[in-house]
Design an enzyme around this catalytic site. Structure first.
Site, PDB file in Angstrom:
ATOM      1  N   GLY A 122      23.765  -7.601  20.545  1.00 14.34           N
ATOM      2  CA  GLY A 122      23.054  -7.281  21.636  1.00 14.34           C
ATOM      3  C   GLY A 122      21.896  -7.841  22.266  1.00 14.34           C
ATOM      4  O   GLY A 122      21.625  -9.648  21.779  1.00 14.34           O
ATOM      5  N   GLY A 177       0.798  -1.357  -0.130  1.00 16.35           N
ATOM      6  CA  GLY A 177      -0.056  -0.096   0.049  1.00 16.35           C
ATOM      7  C   GLY A 177       0.789   1.524  -0.178  1.00 16.35           C
ATOM      8  O   GLY A 177       2.113   1.447   0.454  1.00 16.35           O
ATOM      9  N   HIS A 184      -3.968 -21.572  46.875  1.00 19.61           N
ATOM     10  CA  HIS A 184      -2.933 -22.424  47.837  1.00 19.61           C
ATOM     11  C   HIS A 184      -3.633 -23.812  46.563  1.00 19.61           C
ATOM     12  O   HIS A 184      -4.236 -24.407  46.443  1.00 19.61           O
ATOM     13  CB  HIS A 184      -3.464 -22.306  48.590  1.00 19.61           C
ATOM     14  CG  HIS A 184      -1.580 -23.015  49.523  1.00 19.61           C
ATOM     15  ND1 HIS A 184      -0.540 -22.783  49.909  1.00 19.61           N
ATOM     16  CD2 HIS A 184      -1.787 -24.889  49.973  1.00 19.61           C
ATOM     17  CE1 HIS A 184       0.131 -24.127  50.048  1.00 19.61           C
ATOM     18  NE2 HIS A 184      -0.898 -24.985  50.735  1.00 19.61           N
ATOM     19  N   ARG A 217      15.377  -1.829  16.666  1.00 18.55           N
ATOM     20  CA  ARG A 217      14.689  -1.979  14.991  1.00 18.55           C
ATOM     21  C   ARG A 217      14.606  -0.915  14.743  1.00 18.55           C
ATOM     22  O   ARG A 217      14.090   0.536  15.406  1.00 18.55           O
ATOM     23  CB  ARG A 217      12.838  -2.283  14.706  1.00 18.55           C
ATOM     24  CG  ARG A 217      13.309  -4.480  15.607  1.00 18.55           C
ATOM     25  CD  ARG A 217      12.255  -5.118  16.177  1.00 18.55           C
ATOM     26  NE  ARG A 217      11.241  -5.570  14.840  1.00 18.55           N
ATOM     27  CZ  ARG A 217      11.536  -6.840  14.079  1.00 18.55           C
ATOM     28  NH1 ARG A 217      12.572  -6.912  14.065  1.00 18.55           N
ATOM     29  NH2 ARG A 217      10.561  -6.547  12.496  1.00 18.55           N
TER      30      ARG A 217
HETATM   31  P1  FAD Z   1       4.023  -5.443  11.953  1.00 17.69           P
HETATM   32  O1  FAD Z   1       4.014  -6.491  12.919  1.00 17.69           O
HETATM   33  O2  FAD Z   1       5.746  -5.093  11.509  1.00 17.69           O
HETATM   34  O3  FAD Z   1       3.403  -5.600  11.149  1.00 17.69           O
HETATM   35  C1  FAD Z   1       3.124  -4.532   9.883  1.00 17.69           C
HETATM   36  C2  FAD Z   1       2.346  -4.489   8.900  1.00 17.69           C
HETATM   37  O4  FAD Z   1       2.960  -4.007   7.919  1.00 17.69           O
HETATM   38  C3  FAD Z   1       3.613  -6.310   7.705  1.00 17.69           C
HETATM   39  O5  FAD Z   1       3.166  -7.872   7.106  1.00 17.69           O
HETATM   40  C4  FAD Z   1       4.442  -5.779   6.702  1.00 17.69           C
HETATM   41  O6  FAD Z   1       4.517  -6.899   5.782  1.00 17.69           O
HETATM   42  C5  FAD Z   1       3.574  -5.035   6.875  1.00 17.69           C
HETATM   43  N1  FAD Z   1       3.759  -3.035   5.632  1.00 17.69           N
HETATM   44  C6  FAD Z   1       4.680  -2.384   6.216  1.00 17.69           C
HETATM   45  N2  FAD Z   1       4.567  -2.042   5.102  1.00 17.69           N
HETATM   46  C7  FAD Z   1       3.867  -1.957   4.208  1.00 17.69           C
HETATM   47  C8  FAD Z   1       2.712  -1.483   3.049  1.00 17.69           C
HETATM   48  N3  FAD Z   1       3.551  -0.566   2.640  1.00 17.69           N
HETATM   49  N4  FAD Z   1       1.743  -1.979   2.146  1.00 17.69           N
HETATM   50  C9  FAD Z   1       1.399  -3.139   2.241  1.00 17.69           C
HETATM   51  N5  FAD Z   1       1.797  -4.070   3.511  1.00 17.69           N
HETATM   52  C10 FAD Z   1       3.055  -3.322   4.720  1.00 17.69           C
HETATM   53  N6  FAD Z   1       6.123  -8.434  20.986  1.00 17.69           N
HETATM   54  C11 FAD Z   1       5.357  -8.970  22.245  1.00 17.69           C
HETATM   55  O7  FAD Z   1       4.509  -8.380  22.648  1.00 17.69           O
HETATM   56  N7  FAD Z   1       5.465  -9.952  22.807  1.00 17.69           N
HETATM   57  C12 FAD Z   1       6.650 -10.212  21.923  1.00 17.69           C
HETATM   58  O8  FAD Z   1       6.412 -11.415  22.405  1.00 17.69           O
HETATM   59  C13 FAD Z   1       7.084 -10.766  21.265  1.00 17.69           C
HETATM   60  N8  FAD Z   1       7.974 -11.320  20.814  1.00 17.69           N
HETATM   61  C14 FAD Z   1       8.904 -10.894  19.067  1.00 17.69           C
HETATM   62  C15 FAD Z   1       9.941 -11.398  18.776  1.00 17.69           C
HETATM   63  C16 FAD Z   1      10.827 -11.395  17.916  1.00 17.69           C
HETATM   64  C17 FAD Z   1      11.895 -11.667  17.328  1.00 17.69           C
HETATM   65  C18 FAD Z   1      10.955  -9.624  17.183  1.00 17.69           C
HETATM   66  C19 FAD Z   1      11.428  -9.329  15.849  1.00 17.69           C
HETATM   67  C20 FAD Z   1       9.222  -8.454  18.319  1.00 17.69           C
HETATM   68  C21 FAD Z   1       8.897  -9.175  18.141  1.00 17.69           C
HETATM   69  N9  FAD Z   1       7.918  -9.030  19.416  1.00 17.69           N
HETATM   70  C22 FAD Z   1       6.938  -9.052  20.350  1.00 17.69           C
HETATM   71  C23 FAD Z   1       7.757  -7.331  18.836  1.00 17.69           C
HETATM   72  C24 FAD Z   1       6.592  -7.269  18.128  1.00 17.69           C
HETATM   73  O9  FAD Z   1       6.161  -8.408  17.208  1.00 17.69           O
HETATM   74  C25 FAD Z   1       5.691  -6.098  17.333  1.00 17.69           C
HETATM   75  O10 FAD Z   1       5.775  -5.348  18.289  1.00 17.69           O
HETATM   76  C26 FAD Z   1       4.710  -6.191  16.811  1.00 17.69           C
HETATM   77  O11 FAD Z   1       4.515  -7.124  15.329  1.00 17.69           O
HETATM   78  C27 FAD Z   1       3.844  -4.457  15.977  1.00 17.69           C
HETATM   79  O12 FAD Z   1       3.061  -4.471  15.592  1.00 17.69           O
HETATM   80  P2  FAD Z   1       2.830  -3.217  14.095  1.00 17.69           P
HETATM   81  O13 FAD Z   1       1.059  -3.701  13.760  1.00 17.69           O
HETATM   82  O14 FAD Z   1       2.846  -2.431  14.333  1.00 17.69           O
HETATM   83  O15 FAD Z   1       3.610  -3.630  12.914  1.00 17.69           O
HETATM   84  P1  NAI Z   2      16.050  -3.902  22.251  1.00 16.38           P
HETATM   85  O1  NAI Z   2      15.605  -2.722  21.931  1.00 16.38           O
HETATM   86  O2  NAI Z   2      15.326  -5.295  23.098  1.00 16.38           O
HETATM   87  O3  NAI Z   2      18.027  -4.508  22.617  1.00 16.38           O
HETATM   88  C1  NAI Z   2      18.659  -3.981  21.816  1.00 16.38           C
HETATM   89  C2  NAI Z   2      20.381  -4.433  22.332  1.00 16.38           C
HETATM   90  O4  NAI Z   2      21.353  -4.103  21.659  1.00 16.38           O
HETATM   91  C3  NAI Z   2      20.295  -3.250  23.394  1.00 16.38           C
HETATM   92  O5  NAI Z   2      20.678  -3.651  24.330  1.00 16.38           O
HETATM   93  C4  NAI Z   2      21.396  -2.039  22.995  1.00 16.38           C
HETATM   94  O6  NAI Z   2      22.511  -1.873  23.919  1.00 16.38           O
HETATM   95  C5  NAI Z   2      22.579  -3.563  22.547  1.00 16.38           C
HETATM   96  N1  NAI Z   2      23.178  -2.924  20.724  1.00 16.38           N
HETATM   97  C6  NAI Z   2      22.710  -1.892  20.605  1.00 16.38           C
HETATM   98  N2  NAI Z   2      23.424  -1.828  19.508  1.00 16.38           N
HETATM   99  C7  NAI Z   2      24.745  -2.515  19.833  1.00 16.38           C
HETATM  100  C8  NAI Z   2      26.198  -2.582  18.852  1.00 16.38           C
HETATM  101  N3  NAI Z   2      26.645  -1.452  18.283  1.00 16.38           N
HETATM  102  N4  NAI Z   2      26.952  -3.699  19.476  1.00 16.38           N
HETATM  103  C9  NAI Z   2      26.354  -3.976  20.404  1.00 16.38           C
HETATM  104  N5  NAI Z   2      25.202  -4.140  21.147  1.00 16.38           N
HETATM  105  C10 NAI Z   2      24.322  -2.937  20.729  1.00 16.38           C
HETATM  106  O7  NAI Z   2      15.994  -4.203  20.618  1.00 16.38           O
HETATM  107  P2  NAI Z   2      15.764  -5.871  19.736  1.00 16.38           P
HETATM  108  O8  NAI Z   2      16.851  -7.061  20.849  1.00 16.38           O
HETATM  109  O9  NAI Z   2      16.584  -6.194  18.527  1.00 16.38           O
HETATM  110  O10 NAI Z   2      14.463  -6.199  19.923  1.00 16.38           O
HETATM  111  C11 NAI Z   2      13.716  -5.598  19.509  1.00 16.38           C
HETATM  112  C12 NAI Z   2      11.739  -4.992  20.128  1.00 16.38           C
HETATM  113  O11 NAI Z   2      11.433  -5.979  19.562  1.00 16.38           O
HETATM  114  C13 NAI Z   2      11.918  -4.840  21.632  1.00 16.38           C
HETATM  115  O12 NAI Z   2      12.721  -3.919  21.960  1.00 16.38           O
HETATM  116  C14 NAI Z   2      10.896  -5.437  21.719  1.00 16.38           C
HETATM  117  O13 NAI Z   2      10.683  -3.719  21.434  1.00 16.38           O
HETATM  118  C15 NAI Z   2      10.790  -6.305  20.946  1.00 16.38           C
HETATM  119  N6  NAI Z   2      10.289  -7.390  21.422  1.00 16.38           N
HETATM  120  C16 NAI Z   2       9.140  -7.705  22.429  1.00 16.38           C
HETATM  121  C17 NAI Z   2       9.590  -8.908  22.443  1.00 16.38           C
HETATM  122  C18 NAI Z   2       8.431  -9.511  23.905  1.00 16.38           C
HETATM  123  O14 NAI Z   2       7.850  -8.633  24.210  1.00 16.38           O
HETATM  124  N7  NAI Z   2       8.591 -10.673  24.443  1.00 16.38           N
HETATM  125  C19 NAI Z   2      10.462 -10.341  22.441  1.00 16.38           C
HETATM  126  C20 NAI Z   2      11.526 -10.222  21.437  1.00 16.38           C
HETATM  127  C21 NAI Z   2      11.234  -8.759  20.632  1.00 16.38           C
END
Ligand code: FAD
Ligand code: NAI
Length: 476
Positions: free
Chosen positions: A191, A123, A455, A283
């Protein structure tokens, strides 16, 4: 081409976008949702990062690897003998893909059920202002949509280290990290944030030698210090090597693996040789390809869409939610904003309470918190009382054989209102829900202390932490 007319067009079907679309449809609007994510056969895979390469697949692999770890290291304590224990990585990954697909299909079903029109493709803004917006969909089925309101929910993508682009074979983002085909002997992570710890735990449990290089001198800087210390001890005991205060230098990727030059906290030059390197350093918001310039949609210096506290952008009737805007990058935060925006479009008073958004890190022990940390309260000059209760003294935790960690409650010294709860230990992800409810209702620690908890249950540790605020625990 004639355009299809909708009240609301949502760009992105992650948890922010698909939930906003469903809520808007429930409120009586005609709604379209556009998403470009493709599954392995090129078909639609709604659910965004969360469903495809984030929350869901990471939790699937955390569960599989935890089962493996339990069978290998803890079943014997229960008198259960396991012989010939082995991990079939291909099967584990296939199960993960199946769970992801169930979630993709579930969202497509929900769109149908709620009469949301789904468009598979990218989009982009084409024109707009005043009376509405034109949004194009590019891809297999190109379309032009017209809408009065647009909700941008395009999410975020992994940030790469400069000089070390992701190839998803040797240098991996969260995407490649969740589909490594066999357990690497040596795995490096850059990280030690949420992804570093969760994904690092998966592969360590399956047998990889895992080293995490973290730039900051403090471990999990956003977490309450006492809880972070406890978690650091547990992870180190499990064999996760976490190096803090490092400076990462040149990264070279070759046929055999990846070498990372780095300097430790004492300034000594080091070299890490690994089979695979996962880079999890945060990110970046997805705004490239949205053609924000066409309508004058304002971004900040990080590329995130600028919004006010109500998720309004600088343009009338254009809203943005989730990872593409300020605030924590969490699926449930994105969902909350999506619901609130749909309700605001309908003239209702959608509301998101940023102070009660829970955080969970799904390691073992799990880490979960809501509200303020002790260091935040100190910095703000708030006088508070703290109560902690260790799982070591909880009957259910002993029965489970999982007694690491504690519940810590922080309450206002004058009013006793709960200001924060921090948990490291078994099922912290589930225990935190009670604390979120308590804070939403502005409960005091005494309120929790006076509530009957089953409990034996882990939740008794929360009640005991509340009693500890008043220095009157019953079981410790
Ligand atoms: P997204 O989930 O990124 O969705 C955006 C969507 O928009 C995607 O499908 C993308 O393809 C689409 N899009 C982008 N641009 C366009 C375009 N121009 N046209 C059409 N489509 C488009 N959060 C938690 O709360 N609990 C967790 O356990 C957790 N675990 C995570 C583990 C990992 C490894 C990662 C990377 C993230 C995790 N997160 C977790 C973070 C969570 O995934 C994100 O905060 C969440 O997905 C954000 O939702 P969103 O809808 O903003 O974006
Ligand atoms: P993060 O922000 O959690 O952690 C990134 C880490 O990388 C920080 O500790 C930072 O100090 C370090 N870092 C940054 N630049 C660096 C460098 N050049 N060298 C070494 N260390 C460096 O980001 P992450 O783990 O990538 O996750 C992204 C986001 O996704 C999270 O912040 C969270 O919002 C979401 N997420 C949530 C989960 C959950 O809710 N359970 C699980 C996984 C992701």
């Amino acid at each position: 081409m004639t355009s299809k007319q909708f009240d609301v067009v949502v760009i992105g079907a992650g948890p922010g976008g698909y939930i906003a679309a469903i809520r808007a449809a429930q409120l009586g609007f005609s709604v379209a949702c556009i998403d470009e994510w493709q599954n392995s056969t090129g078909g639609p895979a709604p659910g965004g990062t969360c469903t495809n390469v984030g929350c869901i697949p990471s939790k699937v692999l955390l569960q599989s690897s935890e089962n493996f770890d339990q069978a290998g290291h803890h079943f014997a304590d229960h008198g259960i003998q396991v012989q010939g224990l082995a991990i079939d990585v291909a099967k584990m990954l296939a199960r993960k893909d199946q769970v992801v697909k169930q979630n993709n299909d579930g969202i497509l079903f929900l769109f149908k059920k709620n009469k949301v029109s789904f468009f598979h493709g990218r989009g982009a803004f084409a024109a707009g202002g005043g009376a509405g917006y034109t949004v194009t969909v590019s891809g297999a089925a190109a379309e032009t949509l017209a809408a009065r309101h647009v909700i941008v929910a395009t999410g975020s993508s992994a940030r790469a280290l400069s000089g070390a682009p992701f190839d998803e074979d040797k240098i991996l983002s969260n995407d490649g990290a969740l589909r490594i085909q066999s357990v690497p002997k040596k795995l490096g992570l850059i990280g030690s944030g949420v992804i570093g710890l969760e994904v690092g735990s998966v592969w360590r449990r399956l047998g990889a030698d895992v080293t995490v290089l973290e730039a900051l001198p403090a471990f999990l800087g956003a977490v309450d210090e006492q809880i972070a210390r406890e978690a650091h001890k547990a992870f180190t005991r499990q064999g996760l090597k976490i190096e803090l205060g490092v400076k990462v230098g040149e990264i070279r990727s070759g046929k055999k693996g990846v070498s990372v030059a780095w300097t430790n906290a004492r300034g000594e030059a080091q070299m890490l040789e690994v089979d695979k390197l996962i880079v999890s350093i945060g990110r970046v918001p997805n705004t490239v390809g949205l053609n924000a310039e066409a309508v004058g949609l304002k971004l900040d210096e990080r590329g995130a869409i600028l919004v006010d506290e109500q998720c309004k952008t600088n343009l009338p009737d254009v809203w943005a939610v989730g990872d593409v805007v300020r605030g924590p990058m969490l699926a449930h935060k994105a969902e909350e904003e999506g619901v609130a925006v749909a309700e605001r479009i309908a003239g209702q008073h959608g509301h998101v309470n940023f102070n009660t958004i829970p955080w969970v890190i799904y390691t073992n022990p799990e880490i979960a918190w809501v509200g303020q940390t002790e260091q935040q309260l100190k910095a703000a000059g708030v006088t508070y009382k703290a109560g902690t209760f260790p799982f070591m003294a909880n009957g259910r935790a002993r029965a489970m054989g999982d007694t690491t960690g504690m519940v810590k409650m922080l309450a206002d010294a004058a009013t006793d209102e709960i200001l924060g709860v921090h948990i490291v230990g078994p099922m912290a992800s589930e225990l935190i829900a009670e604390c979120v409810v308590a804070m939403e209702f502005r409960a005091s620690s005494e309120d929790i202390a006076r509530i009957c908890h089953a409990h034996p249950s882990l939740s008794e540790a929360t009640r005991e932490a509340a009693l500890a605020v008043d220095k009157r625990t019953l079981n410790f």
